[in-house]
Design a protein around this motif. Structure first.
Motif, short mmCIF file in Angstrom:
data_model
loop_
_atom_site.label_atom_id
_atom_site.label_comp_id
_atom_site.label_asym_id
_atom_site.label_seq_id
_atom_site.Cartn_x
_atom_site.Cartn_y
_atom_site.Cartn_z
N GLY A 1 0.82 -1.32 0.04
CA GLY A 1 0.13 0.22 0.02
C GLY A 1 0.80 1.11 0.17
N LEU A 2 1.92 1.38 0.59
CA LEU A 2 2.66 2.41 0.86
C LEU A 2 3.93 3.02 -0.83
N ASP A 3 4.29 1.48 -1.33
CA ASP A 3 4.68 1.34 -2.24
C ASP A 3 3.75 2.57 -3.42
N MET A 4 2.49 1.82 -3.06
CA MET A 4 1.64 2.52 -4.35
C MET A 4 1.13 3.93 -4.02
N ILE A 5 1.19 4.22 -3.20
CA ILE A 5 1.21 5.54 -2.47
C ILE A 5 2.60 6.51 -3.06
N ARG A 6 2.66 6.06 -2.67
CA ARG A 6 4.45 6.90 -3.20
C ARG A 6 4.42 6.81 -4.41
N ARG A 7 4.25 5.75 -5.26
CA ARG A 7 4.16 6.33 -7.01
C ARG A 7 3.08 6.81 -7.18
N ALA A 8 2.22 6.87 -6.98
CA ALA A 8 1.13 8.29 -6.68
C ALA A 8 1.34 9.67 -6.64
N VAL A 9 2.38 9.52 -5.89
CA VAL A 9 2.44 10.93 -5.33
C VAL A 9 3.74 11.48 -6.47
N GLU A 10 4.53 10.46 -7.00
CA GLU A 10 5.31 10.58 -7.85
C GLU A 10 4.79 10.44 -9.11
N LEU A 11 4.10 10.25 -9.75
CA LEU A 11 2.93 10.40 -10.82
C LEU A 11 2.05 11.86 -11.01
N ARG A 12 1.01 12.97 -9.36
CA ARG A 12 0.87 13.03 -9.41
C ARG A 12 1.57 14.51 -7.80
N PRO A 13 2.85 14.71 -7.79
CA PRO A 13 3.72 15.91 -6.83
C PRO A 13 2.83 16.96 -6.26
N ASP A 14 2.23 17.34 -7.24
CA ASP A 14 1.54 18.87 -6.68
C ASP A 14 -0.25 18.07 -6.68
N ASP A 15 -0.26 17.30 -5.96
CA ASP A 15 -1.92 16.34 -6.08
C ASP A 15 -1.79 16.77 -3.64
N GLY A 16 -2.58 17.46 -2.85
CA GLY A 16 -2.41 17.80 -2.11
C GLY A 16 -3.02 16.04 -1.71
N TYR A 17 -4.04 15.52 -2.10
CA TYR A 17 -5.09 14.80 -1.50
C TYR A 17 -4.03 14.01 -1.15
N VAL A 18 -3.25 13.53 -2.61
CA VAL A 18 -2.60 11.84 -2.53
C VAL A 18 -1.31 12.12 -1.53
N VAL A 19 -0.74 13.65 -1.29
CA VAL A 19 0.36 13.94 -0.69
C VAL A 19 0.74 13.31 0.44
N ASP A 20 -1.78 14.18 0.63
CA ASP A 20 -2.30 13.67 2.03
C ASP A 20 -2.11 12.10 2.49
N SER A 21 -2.10 11.42 1.73
CA SER A 21 -2.31 10.03 1.93
C SER A 21 -0.81 9.26 2.29
N LEU A 22 0.09 10.13 1.48
CA LEU A 22 0.90 9.15 1.71
C LEU A 22 1.59 9.69 2.98
N GLY A 23 1.33 11.30 3.74
CA GLY A 23 1.47 11.85 4.91
C GLY A 23 1.28 10.57 6.20
N TRP A 24 -0.47 10.41 5.55
CA TRP A 24 -1.21 9.74 6.31
C TRP A 24 -1.00 7.92 6.91
N ALA A 25 -0.41 8.00 5.81
CA ALA A 25 -0.10 6.03 5.22
C ALA A 25 1.64 6.18 6.22
N TYR A 26 1.82 7.17 6.38
CA TYR A 26 3.24 6.92 7.82
C TYR A 26 2.66 6.89 8.63
N TYR A 27 1.58 8.03 8.98
CA TYR A 27 1.19 8.26 10.46
C TYR A 27 0.51 6.75 10.94
#
Length: 609
Positions: free
Chosen positions: A482-508
């Motif tokens: 799941g974390l790898d998927m979100i990281r890849r989504a962030v790579e594809l959408r680095p300026d999307d706040g919702y996607v970056v939030d997903s990565l932050g919340w996954a770390y949390y």
């Protein structure tokens, strides 16, 4: 955050904003004149220049052009010589679709260097429309340093030459024009269209083929790319080359799927017809220039510039369905559904894009709180053509907004039946939205296979990667995947706040609080004012000992947008903080706030990834 974005380059927004005023208005309305009597009454009660000006600027910023126009005119009654007010009035008139009134102001301002770029184009279009081609060529001549303006005005001037019977001179002018690489799709398309007008099919074929085989064409100007595809297909059909015409259509279909005009054109050519070209004279050509540039600029934050170009194009080609639909889309972005409906209703009945306009109209109806009308409208469209998957997407969007997830799931079940046993790459959206419906119904066993199917069809789709990865982490399943998927989504959408939030919340959720803070701080910067993201950042701050900042973020969450956050829970956190972590737990102590309901894709065709 699980957030599915709505499917609905060149930098040029300064033309309206920096060039004229700091907060230019946006999309215009074609016919609807909201509350005219009330507007007049309010204007009559304005007793000073300052009052009229400030009220007009407020209306401007709110994109309420009827009010702005009335109040700017009122301000001019107090100060008839005020050039700045007249500039603002002209722009408001043009953005409101009132070309004739805007033209009168452009004539009055023709010596005003501050708005010269606008006045020359407006006056040039008027000259082309009236057949004063040599005058038009002189008016739009451009010698400045701005590439976008040079491209636009040179192309318009070249079409004026075509109108004057100087086609070879027009094509030579364009061919000799130097500029950045992104010029090419525009110049090739217009050179091809001019060659068709001049009866030179071989030359036209060469330029149009270059336009549709360019690797950058779709990314730079997808709408112009599709116009080039259709122009070439029509040319080949007219020349008796039926298979070559269909081959050209296949090129377009391979790049942008489910494009209604292309489907209609294919059917027409297969039936042995020879459809007419979209550009038939110099005025159509000038309108196409403005459409080409405006459509290419159509990105978030460029609504001012795009609206201006499209309105000018619409002023001389009022039946162009793609122009009307783009104007409607801008109005929807600006949360002006009534204006959008006005545009969609103007799409000609016999246009192959009429169905797209009807689908978008259904979505706009929901935006006016006429949800039942929207549902009935879209259900009728599904019944009229059950094979059209766009109808299910539009209807599903309305059902999602209404949180009717049972009906949403049933809708996408029917769509999957239409797809049948063999799904294509473009069908990922149907499975993705069906997965969302079942996830919201808390039927994960039915949701997960749909997300996986969507990824099977489109492995690099950031929305799906984000949604599935977030869900897995949220449920404490498949954490690393799941974390790898979100990281890849962030790579594809680095300026999307919702996607970056997903990565932050996954770390949390995984107890990596310092990493969570880093990503969630970035998410807040990208998507300021979202309650869920502020709430998440507050939790992360608390876990790293930054308790004052945590309380501040929780308080921000209470006043931010996000109806699905648990405000009672946030108030409790502000009062008591977070409970201590369970040292035996493998993830953090709490589940995230329920994310906002997704907004599924509307009926607009989407580029294949």
């Amino acid at each position: 955050m699980r957030q599915s974005s709505t499917l609905f380059l060149l930098s040029g927004t300064a033309l309206v904003t920096a060039l004229f005023f700091a907060s230019a208005p946006n999309a215009a309305t074609p016919e609807a004149k909201p509350a005219q009597e009330e507007v007049t009454f309010e204007a009559e009660n304005v007793g000073s220049f300052a009052g009229a000006f400030l009220a007009a600027r407020t209306a401007d910023v709110d994109h309420d052009y009827e009010t702005a126009i009335t109040l700017y005119r009122k301000a001019l009654e107090f100060d008839p010589a005020n050039i700045e007010i007249r500039e603002r009035l002209m722009i408001s008139l043009l953005l409101n679709g009132q070309f004739e009134d805007g033209l009168a102001e452009a004539e009055a301002l023709k010596e005003d260097e501050a708005v010269e770029r606008i006045t020359t184009i407006v006056r040039g279009l008027d000259a082309i429309r009236d057949g004063r081609f040599d005058e038009a060529k002189t008016l739009v001549a451009y010698k400045g340093p701005n590439d976008l303006d040079r491209l636009t005005q040179t192309l318009i001037g070249a079409w004026a030459d075509v109108g004057a019977g100087k086609g070879k001179q027009a094509m030579d002018t364009i061919a000799k024009m130097s500029g950045p690489d992104w010029f090419k799709v525009f110049t090739d398309y217009h050179l091809g269209a001019m060659a068709i007008e001049m009866g030179e099919p071989g030359t036209a074929r060469d330029h149009l083929t270059a336009a549709i085989t360019s690797q950058e064409a779709v990314a730079t100007a997808p709408d112009t790319f599709m116009r080039a595809v259709m122009a070439l297909a029509r040319l080949e059909a007219a020349e008796g080359n039926k298979q070559k015409a269909l081959d050209a259509i296949s090129v377009g279909d391979g790049m942008i799927s489910n494009y209604a005009p292309l489907k209609a054109l294919r059917e027409s050519i297969e039936n042995g017809e020879t459809p007419e070209q979209q550009i038939s004279d110099a005025a159509d050509g000038a309108a196409a220039v403005l459409f080409s540039v405006g459509a290419a600029l159509n990105r978030q934050g460029s609504e001012d510039m795009v609206s201006l170009y499209l309105q000018l194009s619409h002023s001389i080609d009022q039946d162009s369905a793609d122009t009307l639909i783009l104007l409607g889309g801008i109005a929807e972005k600006l949360e002006q559904p009534e204006r959008a409906i006005g545009y969609y209703e103007q799409v000609p009945e016999d246009s192959p894009m009429r169905r797209i306009s009807e689908l978008q109209l259904g979505l706009a109806l929901a935006g006016t709180d006429k949800v039942e009308d929207a549902r009935e409208h879209l259900k009728e469209l599904i019944a009229s053509d059950p094979s059209d998957l766009r109808s299910y997407l539009a209807y599903g969007s309305v059902l999602s907004d209404a949180k009717d997830y049972e009906a949403m799931a049933a809708n996408y079940d029917k769509a999957v039946e239409v797809i049948g046993p063999v799904a294509g790459p473009g069908d990922w959206t149907i499975y993705f939205q069906r997965g969302i419906a079942y996830e919201r119904l808390k039927k994960w066993e039915q949701a997960e296979p749909n997300f996986l199917k969507a990824l099977e069809l489109n492995a690099e789709q950031p929305q799906v990667l984000n949604y599935l990865g977030y869900s897995w982490v949220d449920m404490n399943r498949n954490l690393e995947d799941g974390l790898d998927m979100i990281r890849r989504a962030v790579e594809l959408r680095p300026d999307d706040g919702y996607v970056v939030d997903s990565l932050g919340w996954a770390y949390y959720r995984m107890g990596r609080f310092e990493d969570a803070v880093t990503e969630l701080e970035r998410a807040v910067q990208l998507r300021a004012g979202d309650a869920t993201i502020n709430d998440h950042l507050g939790d992360a701050y608390w876990r790293v000992g930054r308790k004052l900042e945590a309380v501040y973020q929780w308080n921000r969450a209470l006043i931010s947008e996000g109806e699905d956050v648990n405000r009672e829970q946030i108030n409790e956190k502000i009062k008591e903080g977070l409970p201590p972590l369970d040292p035996t737990a493998t993830t953090a102590d709490k589940s995230p706030a329920e994310p906002a309901a997704p907004a599924p894709a509307p009926a607009q065709p989407d580029k294949k990834s």
